[in-house]
Write a protein that holds these residues in place. Sequence first.
Motif, PDB file in Angstrom:
ATOM      1  N   MET A  92       0.776  -0.986  -0.038  1.00 39.39           N
ATOM      2  CA  MET A  92       0.078  -0.048   0.139  1.00 39.39           C
ATOM      3  C   MET A  92       0.762   1.444  -0.052  1.00 39.39           C
ATOM      4  SD  MET A  92      -1.651   0.142   3.987  1.00 39.39           S
ATOM      5  CE  MET A  92      -2.521   1.661   3.490  1.00 39.39           C
ATOM      6  N   GLY A  93       2.142   1.258   0.203  1.00 33.42           N
ATOM      7  CA  GLY A  93       2.889   2.229  -0.163  1.00 33.42           C
ATOM      8  C   GLY A  93       3.167   3.274   1.111  1.00 33.42           C
ATOM      9  N   CYS A  94       2.837   2.803   2.102  1.00 33.97           N
ATOM     10  CA  CYS A  94       2.940   3.487   3.511  1.00 33.97           C
ATOM     11  C   CYS A  94       4.412   3.713   3.784  1.00 33.97           C
ATOM     12  CB  CYS A  94       2.322   2.828   4.676  1.00 33.97           C
ATOM     13  SG  CYS A  94       2.413   3.969   6.141  1.00 33.97           S
ATOM     14  N   PRO A  95       5.048   5.120   4.064  1.00 39.27           N
ATOM     15  CA  PRO A  95       6.162   5.400   4.246  1.00 39.27           C
ATOM     16  C   PRO A  95       6.697   4.164   5.588  1.00 39.27           C
ATOM     17  CG  PRO A  95       5.045   7.443   4.155  1.00 39.27           C
ATOM     18  CD  PRO A  95       4.221   6.515   3.933  1.00 39.27           C
ATOM     19  N   ALA A  96       7.888   3.723   5.447  1.00 36.25           N
ATOM     20  CA  ALA A  96       8.323   2.688   6.272  1.00 36.25           C
ATOM     21  C   ALA A  96       8.474   2.861   7.786  1.00 36.25           C
ATOM     22  CB  ALA A  96       9.705   2.002   5.808  1.00 36.25           C
ATOM     23  N   HIS A  97       8.972   4.207   7.938  1.00 40.53           N
ATOM     24  CA  HIS A  97       9.249   4.812   9.302  1.00 40.53           C
ATOM     25  C   HIS A  97       7.849   5.252   9.866  1.00 40.53           C
ATOM     26  CE1 HIS A  97       8.457   9.225   8.665  1.00 40.53           C
ATOM     27  NE2 HIS A  97       8.724   8.758   7.625  1.00 40.53           N
ATOM     28  N   LEU A  98       6.718   5.159   9.229  1.00 40.04           N
ATOM     29  CA  LEU A  98       5.401   5.579   9.890  1.00 40.04           C
ATOM     30  C   LEU A  98       4.575   4.155   9.879  1.00 40.04           C
ATOM     31  CD1 LEU A  98       4.512   8.596   7.760  1.00 40.04           C
ATOM     32  CD2 LEU A  98       5.255   8.761  10.327  1.00 40.04           C
ATOM     33  N   VAL A  99       4.914   3.074   9.372  1.00 38.66           N
ATOM     34  CA  VAL A  99       4.186   1.750   9.496  1.00 38.66           C
ATOM     35  C   VAL A  99       3.891   1.544  10.979  1.00 38.66           C
ATOM     36  CG1 VAL A  99       4.006  -0.543   8.931  1.00 38.66           C
ATOM     37  CG2 VAL A  99       4.654   1.157   7.206  1.00 38.66           C
ATOM     38  N   GLY A 100       4.763   1.682  11.934  1.00 42.12           N
ATOM     39  CA  GLY A 100       4.532   1.108  13.051  1.00 42.12           C
ATOM     40  C   GLY A 100       3.485   1.906  13.797  1.00 42.12           C
ATOM     41  N   ALA A 101       3.521   3.441  13.842  1.00 41.13           N
ATOM     42  CA  ALA A 101       2.532   4.025  14.345  1.00 41.13           C
ATOM     43  C   ALA A 101       1.206   4.205  13.709  1.00 41.13           C
ATOM     44  CB  ALA A 101       2.942   5.668  14.084  1.00 41.13           C
ATOM     45  N   TYR A 102       1.161   4.034  12.286  1.00 41.68           N
ATOM     46  CA  TYR A 102      -0.262   4.008  11.575  1.00 41.68           C
ATOM     47  C   TYR A 102      -0.904   2.487  11.640  1.00 41.68           C
ATOM     48  CZ  TYR A 102       0.685   8.532   9.451  1.00 41.68           C
ATOM     49  OH  TYR A 102       0.917   9.749   9.176  1.00 41.68           O
ATOM     50  N   HIS A 103       0.133   1.370  11.776  1.00 41.83           N
ATOM     51  CA  HIS A 103      -0.596   0.116  11.471  1.00 41.83           C
ATOM     52  C   HIS A 103      -0.109  -0.912  12.397  1.00 41.83           C
ATOM     53  CE1 HIS A 103      -1.740   1.090   7.407  1.00 41.83           C
ATOM     54  NE2 HIS A 103      -0.653   2.115   7.300  1.00 41.83           N
ATOM     55  N   LEU A 104       0.918  -1.056  13.141  1.00 44.35           N
ATOM     56  CA  LEU A 104       1.309  -2.248  13.753  1.00 44.35           C
ATOM     57  C   LEU A 104       1.130  -1.930  15.281  1.00 44.35           C
ATOM     58  CD1 LEU A 104       4.484  -3.079  12.015  1.00 44.35           C
ATOM     59  CD2 LEU A 104       2.347  -3.585  11.429  1.00 44.35           C
ATOM     60  N   ASP A 105       1.468  -0.768  15.912  1.00 48.71           N
ATOM     61  CA  ASP A 105       1.790  -0.898  17.386  1.00 48.71           C
ATOM     62  C   ASP A 105       0.469  -1.104  18.138  1.00 48.71           C
ATOM     63  OD1 ASP A 105       4.295  -0.261  16.824  1.00 48.71           O
ATOM     64  OD2 ASP A 105       4.224   1.637  17.202  1.00 48.71           O
ATOM     65  N   CYS A 106      -0.661  -0.270  17.578  1.00 48.46           N
ATOM     66  CA  CYS A 106      -2.003  -0.390  18.199  1.00 48.46           C
ATOM     67  C   CYS A 106      -2.612  -1.991  17.974  1.00 48.46           C
ATOM     68  CB  CYS A 106      -2.842   0.687  17.560  1.00 48.46           C
ATOM     69  SG  CYS A 106      -4.787   0.472  18.113  1.00 48.46           S
ATOM     70  N   ALA A 107      -2.297  -2.644  16.786  1.00 49.22           N
ATOM     71  CA  ALA A 107      -2.614  -4.011  16.500  1.00 49.22           C
ATOM     72  C   ALA A 107      -2.079  -5.000  17.600  1.00 49.22           C
ATOM     73  CB  ALA A 107      -2.450  -4.376  15.211  1.00 49.22           C
ATOM     74  N   ILE A 108      -0.803  -4.818  17.879  1.00 52.12           N
ATOM     75  CA  ILE A 108       0.127  -5.651  18.702  1.00 52.12           C
ATOM     76  C   ILE A 108      -0.632  -5.248  20.310  1.00 52.12           C
ATOM     77  CG2 ILE A 108       2.092  -6.148  19.830  1.00 52.12           C
ATOM     78  CD1 ILE A 108       3.458  -5.311  17.247  1.00 52.12           C
ATOM     79  N   ASP A 109      -0.894  -4.098  20.595  1.00 50.59           N
ATOM     80  CA  ASP A 109      -1.365  -3.903  21.801  1.00 50.59           C
ATOM     81  C   ASP A 109      -2.934  -4.455  21.923  1.00 50.59           C
ATOM     82  OD1 ASP A 109       1.034  -2.581  22.543  1.00 50.59           O
ATOM     83  OD2 ASP A 109       0.215  -0.490  22.276  1.00 50.59           O
ATOM     84  N   ALA A 110      -3.400  -4.592  20.950  1.00 47.50           N
ATOM     85  CA  ALA A 110      -4.873  -5.011  21.103  1.00 47.50           C
ATOM     86  C   ALA A 110      -4.987  -6.251  21.285  1.00 47.50           C
ATOM     87  CB  ALA A 110      -5.615  -4.571  19.811  1.00 47.50           C
ATOM     88  N   MET A 111      -4.323  -7.061  21.039  1.00 50.34           N
ATOM     89  CA  MET A 111      -4.039  -8.583  21.044  1.00 50.34           C
ATOM     90  C   MET A 111      -3.917  -8.968  22.649  1.00 50.34           C
ATOM     91  SD  MET A 111      -4.607 -10.907  18.786  1.00 50.34           S
ATOM     92  CE  MET A 111      -4.720 -10.870  16.860  1.00 50.34           C
ATOM     93  N   ARG A 112      -3.208  -8.121  23.321  1.00 48.45           N
ATOM     94  CA  ARG A 112      -3.087  -8.210  24.695  1.00 48.45           C
ATOM     95  C   ARG A 112      -4.485  -7.642  25.209  1.00 48.45           C
ATOM     96  NH1 ARG A 112       2.141  -9.901  24.626  1.00 48.45           N
ATOM     97  NH2 ARG A 112       3.521  -8.612  23.224  1.00 48.45           N
ATOM     98  N   TYR A 113      -4.822  -6.664  24.983  1.00 51.16           N
ATOM     99  CA  TYR A 113      -5.843  -5.909  25.512  1.00 51.16           C
ATOM    100  C   TYR A 113      -7.141  -6.702  25.397  1.00 51.16           C
ATOM    101  CZ  TYR A 113      -9.905  -2.230  25.684  1.00 51.16           C
ATOM    102  OH  TYR A 113     -10.989  -1.995  26.027  1.00 51.16           O
ATOM    103  N   TYR A 114      -7.469  -7.267  24.225  1.00 51.70           N
ATOM    104  CA  TYR A 114      -8.822  -8.227  24.396  1.00 51.70           C
ATOM    105  C   TYR A 114      -8.580  -9.541  25.231  1.00 51.70           C
ATOM    106  CZ  TYR A 114     -11.028  -4.747  21.436  1.00 51.70           C
ATOM    107  OH  TYR A 114     -11.611  -3.424  20.841  1.00 51.70           O
ATOM    108  N   GLY A 115      -7.343 -10.055  25.283  1.00 48.36           N
ATOM    109  CA  GLY A 115      -7.228 -11.115  26.396  1.00 48.36           C
ATOM    110  C   GLY A 115      -7.388 -10.899  27.548  1.00 48.36           C
ATOM    111  N   GLU A 116      -6.991  -9.702  27.848  1.00 51.35           N
ATOM    112  CA  GLU A 116      -7.279  -9.284  29.353  1.00 51.35           C
ATOM    113  C   GLU A 116      -8.657  -8.876  29.716  1.00 51.35           C
ATOM    114  OE1 GLU A 116      -4.430  -5.947  29.936  1.00 51.35           O
ATOM    115  OE2 GLU A 116      -2.761  -7.305  29.795  1.00 51.35           O
ATOM    116  N   LEU A 117      -9.205  -8.060  28.661  1.00 50.99           N
ATOM    117  CA  LEU A 117     -10.568  -7.863  28.935  1.00 50.99           C
ATOM    118  C   LEU A 117     -11.582  -8.973  28.817  1.00 50.99           C
ATOM    119  CD1 LEU A 117     -12.710  -5.439  28.868  1.00 50.99           C
ATOM    120  CD2 LEU A 117     -12.732  -5.534  26.293  1.00 50.99           C
ATOM    121  N   ALA A 118     -11.366 -10.059  28.097  1.00 54.61           N
ATOM    122  CA  ALA A 118     -12.135 -11.097  28.197  1.00 54.61           C
ATOM    123  C   ALA A 118     -12.041 -11.584  29.528  1.00 54.61           C
ATOM    124  CB  ALA A 118     -11.610 -12.317  27.050  1.00 54.61           C
ATOM    125  N   ILE A 119     -10.769 -12.038  30.157  1.00 56.02           N
ATOM    126  CA  ILE A 119     -10.629 -12.574  31.521  1.00 56.02           C
ATOM    127  C   ILE A 119     -11.402 -11.873  32.346  1.00 56.02           C
ATOM    128  CG2 ILE A 119      -8.900 -13.048  33.280  1.00 56.02           C
ATOM    129  CD1 ILE A 119      -6.513 -13.582  31.279  1.00 56.02           C
TER     130      ILE A 119
END
Length: 473
Positions: A92-119
């Motif tokens: 999709m052409g996203c600048p490499a140095h911005l991919v983390g902030a736009y696409h990855l970091d929240c997604a990784i945190d969300a995996m942990r967040y929903y596991g904790e929330l379900a518990i």
Amino acid sequence: MKQLDHAYIDGNWHPLQGQNKFSLINPATQDSVAHVTMATTADVELAVDAANKAFPAWSNTPVSERAKYLNAIADEMLVRYDDLVEAHVVSMGCPAHLVGAYHLDCAIDAMRYYGELAIKTMDKIEERENILLTKQPIGVCALINPWNYPLHQLVGKLAPALAAGCTVIEKPAEQTPLADLIMAEICYKVGLPAGVFNLVFGYGFEIGPIMAQHPKINMISFTGSTRAGIEVAKNAASSVKRVCQELGGKSAYIITEDADIDAAVRYGVEDVMANTGQTCNALTRMLVPTSRYQEVIKSAKEAALEQVVADPYQADATMGPLASENQYQIVKDYIQLGIREGAELLVGGIERPTNVSKGYYIKPTIFTKVTKHMRIGQEEIFGPVLCIMEYDDIEEAIEIANDSQYGLSSGVYAKDKAAALPIAARLEAGQCYIQGAYFSMHAPFGGVKQSGNGREWGEESLQEYIEIKAIIC
């Protein structure tokens, strides 16, 4: 040239049976980087069967165990971080140095967040007099994801679905399957039970109706255009399944007369230009007081010209190309339409930036003198195009803001939070960002009117994948 000709079904790599192939194009170079084999009805049936077979065991797996799997997926996403970055740059052409902030970091945190929330919530039994309310997973879920935030939107659906105890069949947008493929590899690596997560490639107009109509699918979560969302809902009606939709937007952003104009305008311009304007909740209608119009256009022009449109691997790039040739043409057509409608072009236009010779690049574009009757002021453009609209008083601003078929997001920048809140309360939208706030995964995300129904993110997203059972004693 990569050949993506295997789906991930029932814990194994399944050769797709279709003859149709989609050529995956790098939008920065216009080179083909992969051929993707499209799934057939038979492939989808295998995935549905696998998800149904896996559901009884997965839904009865202790919530704490499901959370461990989500944490393991998050850990492996960190291991594959660079691969996920590259997937977003190439597809999709996203600048490499911005991919983390736009696409990855929240997604990784969300995996942990929903596991904790379900518990915290899944096993909690609510008592009302002689009634016990318990929570159960809704069942097999079909997830249909967009191309503009491929991983972010996938995890926004997948994490709460898995945490709730649902099994899933996921179809990525045909333009951006690479991150989804990595996620399938991660699910395999961490030992997620077979059939809990299934991945098929396919065209939305072919695979979407099959999933939406399927009697063995209990829920469909769709992110995409309003037009496509309407078709999903129609097809889903035959089996009375739950439908969660995050659709189009043309979000209004009100800047008040007593606001810090430079800060407010800069925030608005940068919001629209982020991800090359391919953001459903971007604040693309900037409503400004006529009394401060000249200050607004000065600040807007300065902020737009600070954007660096360049190769995604260039360290100072703030905008890459649009994600596809089709979207590139759509955005250019809307810019030409705006000129014909009589809006004034402050910066930008249809010409490719001079520093690039190929690729689906377009300049950050701002129109002034836009009225609510113009199509560019009403229709979703999905590119780095901002429409500045004037108002005389706050009542007129609110009327213009609400005069839209959409209601996904909105924004207010006033003198302070106290002044912004009463205005925010009157805007017809699922979210409102005040005083320069940013996305939070803790906030429920979704729209009103033709921007969809249901909610993603926040605690409310987990509820989308849950059925409430009443036990009357």
